[in-house]
Scaffold this motif. Structure first.
Motif, PDB file in Angstrom:
ATOM      1  N   UNK A  48      -4.942 -13.325 -10.725  1.00  9.89           N
ATOM      2  CA  UNK A  48      -3.949 -14.072  -9.936  1.00  9.89           C
ATOM      3  C   UNK A  48      -3.347 -13.166  -8.861  1.00  9.89           C
ATOM      4  N   UNK A  49      -3.169 -11.914  -9.213  1.00  6.99           N
ATOM      5  CA  UNK A  49      -2.773 -10.927  -8.206  1.00  6.99           C
ATOM      6  C   UNK A  49      -4.036 -10.105  -7.933  1.00  6.99           C
ATOM      7  N   UNK A  50      -4.582 -10.183  -6.708  1.00  7.39           N
ATOM      8  CA  UNK A  50      -5.871  -9.533  -6.460  1.00  7.39           C
ATOM      9  C   UNK A  50      -5.850  -8.033  -6.757  1.00  7.39           C
ATOM     10  N   UNK A  51      -6.997  -7.517  -7.186  1.00  2.49           N
ATOM     11  CA  UNK A  51      -7.126  -6.070  -7.410  1.00  2.49           C
ATOM     12  C   UNK A  51      -7.761  -5.484  -6.155  1.00  2.49           C
ATOM     13  N   UNK A  52      -6.982  -4.763  -5.397  1.00  2.00           N
ATOM     14  CA  UNK A  52      -7.433  -4.315  -4.079  1.00  2.00           C
ATOM     15  C   UNK A  52      -8.080  -2.935  -4.121  1.00  2.00           C
ATOM     16  N   UNK A  53      -8.569  -2.541  -2.960  1.00  2.00           N
ATOM     17  CA  UNK A  53      -9.106  -1.200  -2.790  1.00  2.00           C
ATOM     18  C   UNK A  53      -8.028  -0.350  -2.101  1.00  2.00           C
ATOM     19  N   UNK A  54      -8.401   0.796  -1.574  1.00  2.00           N
ATOM     20  CA  UNK A  54      -7.442   1.628  -0.840  1.00  2.00           C
ATOM     21  C   UNK A  54      -8.076   2.092   0.456  1.00  2.00           C
ATOM     22  N   UNK A  55      -7.259   2.266   1.485  1.00  2.00           N
ATOM     23  CA  UNK A  55      -7.756   2.907   2.703  1.00  2.00           C
ATOM     24  C   UNK A  55      -8.040   4.368   2.393  1.00  2.00           C
ATOM     25  N   UNK A  72       0.279  -5.494   3.305  1.00  2.00           N
ATOM     26  CA  UNK A  72      -1.137  -5.330   2.952  1.00  2.00           C
ATOM     27  C   UNK A  72      -2.060  -5.712   4.111  1.00  2.00           C
ATOM     28  N   UNK A  73      -3.259  -5.167   4.120  1.00  2.00           N
ATOM     29  CA  UNK A  73      -4.340  -5.708   4.951  1.00  2.00           C
ATOM     30  C   UNK A  73      -5.158  -6.611   4.017  1.00  2.00           C
ATOM     31  N   UNK A  87      -7.748  -5.982   2.502  1.00  2.00           N
ATOM     32  CA  UNK A  87      -8.485  -5.214   1.499  1.00  2.00           C
ATOM     33  C   UNK A  87      -7.649  -4.193   0.734  1.00  2.00           C
ATOM     34  N   UNK A  88      -6.517  -3.812   1.325  1.00  2.00           N
ATOM     35  CA  UNK A  88      -5.773  -2.696   0.728  1.00  2.00           C
ATOM     36  C   UNK A  88      -4.306  -2.720   1.138  1.00  2.00           C
ATOM     37  N   UNK A  89      -3.452  -2.074   0.328  1.00  2.00           N
ATOM     38  CA  UNK A  89      -2.054  -1.971   0.760  1.00  2.00           C
ATOM     39  C   UNK A  89      -1.926  -1.016   1.958  1.00  2.00           C
ATOM     40  N   UNK A  90      -0.990  -1.300   2.875  1.00  2.00           N
ATOM     41  CA  UNK A  90      -0.759  -0.371   3.994  1.00  2.00           C
ATOM     42  C   UNK A  90       0.051   0.846   3.539  1.00  2.00           C
ATOM     43  N   UNK A  91       0.736   0.689   2.400  1.00  2.09           N
ATOM     44  CA  UNK A  91       1.657   1.737   1.957  1.00  2.09           C
ATOM     45  C   UNK A  91       0.983   2.803   1.077  1.00  2.09           C
ATOM     46  N   UNK A 117       7.644  -0.362   0.574  1.00  2.00           N
ATOM     47  CA  UNK A 117       6.279  -0.895   0.387  1.00  2.00           C
ATOM     48  C   UNK A 117       6.210  -2.334   0.877  1.00  2.00           C
ATOM     49  N   UNK A 118       7.224  -3.101   0.520  1.00  4.80           N
ATOM     50  CA  UNK A 118       7.242  -4.513   0.888  1.00  4.80           C
ATOM     51  C   UNK A 118       7.228  -4.687   2.409  1.00  4.80           C
TER      52      UNK A 118
END
Ligand code: NAD
Length: 331
Positions: A82-89, A302-303, A305-309, A297-298
């Motif tokens: 339900x909350x996506x599992x993202x990658x990282x930059x 996010x992009x 694919x990944x969080x910007x933070x 962080x908020x």
């Protein structure tokens, strides 16, 4: 920075790179049998990213730059995240880290502190607890749909089946195989005339995604939790507070984490661990740097694919695992 090429040439190269990267991802995520080093994969990936930056009209939904992870194996029940599992930059040098810091400070006026965590080289898992009891464990899969590996994760001794508080939460972390277990496993396989695993990550992935939990139990897998996806009753205003709470609940976190005020201190920490990595009892492939404060962080967001933070600094390939051709692959 990618050299300027014509649209036609870029289009052809983009098609070529996508095919190649898709094949490598399949070998890595689905078969657990990579045929190129991560550094080589990352080099091609960044070439693709550069071409897509030059010609944004070439970006398509199915590009590896727009997707997370791999596909799920048949035989496992599917789990929707339900909350996506993202990658990282990714960052590969000090300049990339400084750019990450500059962008963060531009996008928010909040005071920025960074938390540095070891980037454990395993595979991501998500654990769901209801009223304190472990009810589900899943792999990341493609970030939206993962594999239900609850029975397998139940064999990992450090994963509590019951938390110290009756909380309903979802936490995420890395499942890995300690180096000494990996060496022992390969010795046994070698003696039994079986193919050996290329690295602890492949052995962990093969163990966790095995349809027989008894096989998983033999791999001596372990976990470090690093993120809260659903906070439930957890109250925290920063990543460091959240990780401390996970410790209190009996979930295993990595204690090498440190909080810093400046990117210069972050760079020092990165260099220190680049030297120390060989002495650690588990494999790390880099350092993850996260903005510590949740309200900052908020604001950063996010992009696709990944969080910007957050950003993953990747160490250069480790000597022992770069000689892929000398290693026999396991099934
Ligand atoms: P990533 O490895 O660059 O980083 C994201 C992952 O880091 C997370 O999903 C999580 O599993 C992990 N992680 C470990 N410690 C963490 C921490 N403290 N906090 C947050 N996350 C942490 O991204 P990815 O999407 O998992 O994988 C892409 C990478 O996989 C590529 O950059 C490449 O290196 C490798 N890859 C290699 C091949 C190959 O053929 N060799 C193919 C595909 C991918």
């Amino acid at each position: 920075m990618t050299e300027k090429v014509s649209f036609e040439a870029a289009k052809n190269r983009v098609d070529e790179l996508r095919l190649q990267l898709d094949r490598y991802s399949h070998e890595y995520y689905v078969l657990d049998k990579p045929t190129v080093t991560d550094a080589e994969y990352d080099r091609l990936y960044h070439e693709l990213l550069g071409l897509e930056e030059q010609y944004p009209e070439l970006i398509s939904n199915d590009s590896p730059t727009q997707r997370v992870g791999g596909t799920i194996l048949p035989g496992f029940e599917k789990v929707i995240h339900e909350i996506p599992m993202l990658s990282l930059g990714n960052a590969f040098n000090e300049t990339d880290l400084k750019e990450f810091d500059r962008r963060n400070r531009k996008l928010t006026d909040k005071n920025i502190q960074y938390i540095c965590e070891l980037k454990i080289d395993g595979l991501a898992i998500s654990l769901k607890y209801e009223k304190g009891r472990l009810v589900q464990a899943a792999t990341r899969g493609d970030g939206t749909v993962g594999e239900n590996v609850t029975q397998n994760v139940r064999t990992i001794k450090s994963v509590p089946l019951r938390l110290k508080e009756p909380y309903s939460i979802e936490v995420r972390g890395e499942c890995y195989m300690p180096k000494n277990s990996f060496v022992k496993l390969n010795q046994e396989r070698d003696e039994a005339g079986k193919d050996v695993f290329a690295n602890p990550r492949n052995a962990a992935a093969g163990g966790l995604r095995n349809l027989d939990p008894k096989e998983t139990a033999k791999r001596n897998l372990n976990t470090f939790l690093y993120t809260v996806a659903d906070f439930g009753e957890i109250q925290a205003e920063s990543q460091s507070e959240a990780l401390n709470q996970l410790d209190t609940l009996g979930l295993r976190t990595n204690h090498e984490r440190r909080v810093f005020d400046s990117i210069e201190e972050v760079w020092q920490y990165v260099q220190d661990f680049q030297e120390k990595r060989a002495d650690l009892p588990y494999d790390i492939d880099g350092i993850v740097i996260k903005v510590n404060d949740f309200s900052a962080q908020e604001e950063l967001g996010f992009t696709v694919k990944a969080p910007r933070w957050a950003i993953a600094y990747k160490f250069p390939a480790e000597e022992a695992y770069t000689v892929l051709h000398d290693i026999e692959w396991t099934v």
